[in-house]
Design a protein around this motif. Structure first.
Motif, short mmCIF file in Angstrom:
data_model
loop_
_atom_site.label_atom_id
_atom_site.label_comp_id
_atom_site.label_asym_id
_atom_site.label_seq_id
_atom_site.Cartn_x
_atom_site.Cartn_y
_atom_site.Cartn_z
N ASP A 28 0.58 5.45 0.56
CA ASP A 28 -0.27 6.56 1.01
C ASP A 28 0.51 7.86 0.90
O ASP A 28 1.72 7.91 1.20
CB ASP A 28 -0.71 6.37 2.46
CG ASP A 28 -1.53 5.11 2.64
OD1 ASP A 28 -2.32 4.79 1.74
OD2 ASP A 28 -1.37 4.44 3.68
N THR A 32 0.85 -1.19 0.00
CA THR A 32 0.00 0.00 0.00
C THR A 32 0.89 1.24 0.00
O THR A 32 1.96 1.26 0.61
CB THR A 32 -0.93 0.02 1.22
OG1 THR A 32 -0.14 0.04 2.41
CG2 THR A 32 -1.84 -1.18 1.23
N ASP A 70 0.95 11.54 2.45
CA ASP A 70 0.68 12.19 3.73
C ASP A 70 1.15 13.64 3.66
O ASP A 70 2.34 13.90 3.41
CB ASP A 70 1.41 11.44 4.84
CG ASP A 70 1.07 12.00 6.22
OD1 ASP A 70 0.05 12.69 6.33
OD2 ASP A 70 1.85 11.75 7.16
N ASN A 91 4.11 6.98 2.43
CA ASN A 91 4.19 5.86 3.37
C ASN A 91 3.92 4.56 2.63
O ASN A 91 2.92 4.43 1.91
CB ASN A 91 3.19 6.03 4.51
CG ASN A 91 3.42 7.31 5.28
OD1 ASN A 91 4.57 7.69 5.53
ND2 ASN A 91 2.34 7.98 5.67
#
Length: 468
Positions: free
Chosen positions: A103, A101, A105, A126
C-alpha cells in the motif's frame, strides 16, 4: 532470541501436523462399486448410426432454431452466466490473499506554533504478508476453485436441461397435434355413422339404441378433443416461457412427421457418470467442503505474519523539497496463536467436518441416482420396442379387417356402418402408435441426458475459464 523464535515455530509445526483434518470418507469410495456394464446393456439399441448431439438429432431447422433461441434468451441461463462470472472474480480475490500486499500511504498535516505555520509531508510503502505455513490460504483458494466449478457445471446443466426440455416439449406438441388430427378423423367417421343410422332408422332398419350409442361416442370424442386442445395451449405456454418470450400461438411445431432419434451408444458406466453435470456438481461441492474443513482446522494453529513500512518525513513549505527528508523503516514479524475463544473455532471446524461428510453422502446418492436413471431408460427402451412391434402387428390386422369390410360393402353384403366401424378400429390403433412413438422418442432423449451427452453446438455463451 532467534533460538526461542525457532523453537516456537518448531513446536507450532509439530502441533499443526497433529491437528490436520483427515476426511472420514474419500471421494473414490463413493464410486468403488460402479458396475462395469449396465444391467440392461443387452438391449438391442439403434447403434447403426453414430450418436449426434441433441440439437443435431433433428433435421428440422425449426427445432434447432427453437433450441438456439432458448439457450440465448432464457432468464435462468443468463442469471447463471453472470453468477459464474461473479464466482470467477471471487476466486481471484481469495487467491490474492496468498501474496503480500503493498500500500502507498501519503499524509499531509499543517501545524501552527508561535505564529509559524509548518507543513509536514509523510509518504511511504506498507507491506503485509501472512505466511501460509500450514496451507490454510491455499485451502481457501482450493475451495473457491471448487465453488467456481460448481457454478460452471450448474450453468452447463441448466443450459442442457433447458435445451432438452425444448426438445421434449416439441415431441409432446407433435404427439398432441397428431392425436388431435386423429380425433378429428374419428369424429368424422362417427358423424357419417350417425347419418347412415338416422336414414336406416327412418326406414325401420335399425334401432334407436344404435343412434344413442353413436352420439355417446361423439360426445366422448368432443370432450377428448377439448382436453387435448387445452394440453396444446399449455404446451405453447411452456415453450414460450423456455424461449424467454411472452405466450403466443405462433407455429412452433411441424405436424408432418416425428424425426427419428437414434439411441446413444452405451458408454461404460464410469465414463457416462463422469460427464454428467449433476455428478460433477456433487463432486465439486464435496471438494469445496473438504477444503473449507481443512482451512477451519488450520485456523486453530498459529499464524505467522510479517509487516513492514518504509517512509520519509519532511517538514517544509516548499513542494520541490517533497522527496527529501529523513527515512524511517520498520519490519515486524509475529506469531498469533488462538488461546481462548469459547471453542468457537473448534465448533466451526467440527461443523465443517459434518458438512463435508454430508456432502460425501450426497455425492454417493447422486451416483446411485444416475445409475438408476440410465438403467430405467434402458429398460423402457426395451419395453417400447416390444410394444411397438405388437401395435404394428395390430395395425396390420386392422388394415386387413378394413379391407375385408370394404370388399363386403362393395359387394353389398354389409352396410357402410360396418365399414366405418372397421376404420374406427384402425384409428384407435393409430392413436396408440402415436403415443408410444412419442413416448419412445422422449425416453431416448432422457437416456441421452442420463448418459451425460452434451449439446455444445447450441450454446450461445462463451464459456468462462477460471481467472480469465
Amino acid at each position: 532470541m532467534l533460538k526461542q523464535t525457532l523453537l516456537v515455530i518448531f513446536v507450532s509445526f509439530i502441533s499443526g501436523c497433529s491437528n490436520q483434518y483427515i476426511a472420514k470418507q474419500q471421494p473414490q469410495a463413493a464410486r468403488q462399486d460402479i458396475p462395469v456394464n449396465w444391467q440392461e446393456g443387452a438391449v438391442n439399441l439403434d447403434n447403426q448410426q453414430p450418436f449426434l448431439e441433441l440439437d443435431l438429432l433433428f433435421k428440422q431447422p425449426q427445432l434447432r432454431a427453437l433450441i438456439q433461441e432458448a439457450t440465448a434468451n432464457n432468464p435462468d441461463i443468463q442469471e447463471l452466466a453472470l453468477k459464474m462470472k461473479a464466482s470467477d472474480s471471487m476466486m481471484i480475490a481469495i487467491g490474492a490473499k496468498q501474496y503480500p500486499t503493498l500500500d502507498l500511504d501519503i499524509k499531509k498535516s499543517r501545524s501552527k506554533q508561535e505564529g509559524d505555520v509548518t507543513s509536514s509531508y509523510q509518504y511511504g510503502l506498507n507491506v503485509a504478508w501472512e505466511i501460509d505455513i500450514w496451507g490454510k490460504l491455499a485451502d481457501h483458494n482450493s475451495a473457491a476453485l471448487a465453488d467456481y466449478n460448481v457454478t460452471k457445471w450448474e450453468y452447463q446443466a441448466v443450459t442442457r436441461n433447458i435445451a432438452v426440455r425444448v426438445v421434449r416439449l416439441w415431441i409432446e406438441g407433435w404427439a398432441l397435434n397428431q392425436s388431435q388430427l386423429n380425433a378429428q378423423n374419428h369424429l368424422s367417421k362417427l358423424l357419417k355413422i350417425e347419418t347412415v343410422i338416422l336414414e336406416n332408422y327412418r326406414n325401420g332398419i335399425t334401432q334407436l339404441e344404435d343412434l344413442s350409442s353413436t352420439r355417446q361416442q361423439q360426445e366422448n370424442t368432443y370432450a377428448d378433443m377439448i382436453t387435448t386442445n387445452e394440453k396444446i395451449n399449455k404446451n405453447y405456454r411452456e415453450m414460450s416461457l423456455l424461449l424467454g418470450r411472452l405466450p403466443d400461438k405462433s407455429v412452433l411445431f411441424d405436424n408432418n412427421e416425428l424425426p427419428h432419434i437414434v439411441s446413444p451408444p452405451l458408454a461404460i458406466p464410469a465414463h457416462a457418470l463422469a460427464r454428467r453435470p449433476d455428478v460433477q456438481i456433487a463432486f465439486s461441492q464435496l471438494q469445496s467442503l473438504d477444503a473449507q474443513t481443512r482451512a477451519s482446522y488450520k485456523a486453530l494453529l498459529p499464524s505467522i505474519n510479517l509487516s513492514g513500512n518504509i517512509s520519509r518525513l519532511r517538514n517544509t513549505g516548499a513542494l520541490n523539497d517533497f522527496f527529501s527528508g529523513s527515512t524511517v523503516w520498520s519490519l515486524v514479524g509475529g506469531i498469533t496463536q488462538p488461546i481462548f475463544n469459547a471453542n468457537s473455532l473448534k465448533a466451526q471446524a467440527n461443523a465443517s467436518s459434518y458438512n463435508a461428510e454430508a456432502a460425501w453422502w450426497h455425492y454417493r446418492k447422486t451416483i446411485l441416482t444416475a445409475v438408476f436413471e440410465v438403467e430405467n431408460a434402458l429398460a423402457l427402451e426395451q419395453s417400447f420396442k416390444v410394444q411397438k412391434q405388437h401395435l404394428y402387428n395390430a395395425q396390420q390386422q386392422s388394415l386387413k379387417v378394413q379391407q375385408i369390410y370394404k370388399d363386403k360393402y362393395l359387394s353389398g353384403s354389409v352396410d357402410i356402418v360396418r365399414l366405418i366401424e372397421a376404420q374406427l378400429k384402425k384409428l384407435e390403433v393409430d392413436a396408440r402408435i402415436i403415443q408410444t412413438q412419442a413416448a419412445q422418442m422422449d425416453n431416448r432423449i432422457l437416456l441421452a441426458l442420463a448418459m451425460g451427452y452434451d449439446i455444445p453446438n447450441t450454446l450461445q455463451h462463451k464459456e468462462i475459464s477460471p481467472n480469465g
